[in-house]
Design a protein around this motif. Structure first.
Motif, short mmCIF file in Angstrom:
data_model
loop_
_atom_site.label_atom_id
_atom_site.label_comp_id
_atom_site.label_asym_id
_atom_site.label_seq_id
_atom_site.Cartn_x
_atom_site.Cartn_y
_atom_site.Cartn_z
N LYS A 15 37.29 46.30 37.89
CA LYS A 15 39.15 45.15 37.82
C LYS A 15 38.85 44.60 37.65
O LYS A 15 39.29 43.99 36.75
N ILE A 19 40.16 41.86 34.95
CA ILE A 19 41.21 40.74 35.04
C ILE A 19 40.99 39.57 34.34
O ILE A 19 41.39 38.82 33.63
N SER A 23 42.44 37.18 31.45
CA SER A 23 43.03 36.38 31.76
C SER A 23 41.74 34.74 31.33
O SER A 23 42.90 34.23 30.06
#
Length: 91
Positions: A15, A19, A23
């Motif tokens: 996860k 992320i 980003s």
């Protein structure tokens, strides 16, 4: 209606990697893409349009990072795009 548990990622590291890929990787792809565009168009035009197109591209790449099932594939694709755009700029 809750999500089906078999489709959810169990590992917190995966996860976190998705992320970060979405980003940070999306941001680096966006920057390198706009820098590569300065080889074709004047820098002033790219600077002005990058305020709008940069956010749209970054948000799209953030979502795409979660659509790709494996996080390492996302990193590989983003690294390849960054390499190609950097190669265009530095050549």
């Amino acid at each position: 209606m809750p999500a089906n548990k078999k489709y959810l990622t169990k590992s917190p590291w995966i996860k976190l990697s998705k992320i970060l890929a979405g980003s940070l990787g999306g941001y680096l792809v966006t920057i390198s893409f706009h820098v590569a565009l300065t080889r074709v168009f004047p820098k002033e035009y790219i600077m002005v349009t990058s305020f709008i197109t940069g956010y749209l591209l970054w948000a799209t790449l953030l979502l795409v990072a979660f659509l790709i099932p494996q996080a390492w594939k996302t990193w590989a694709i983003y690294a390849l795009v960054i390499g190609v755009c950097s190669g265009i700029y530095f050549s």
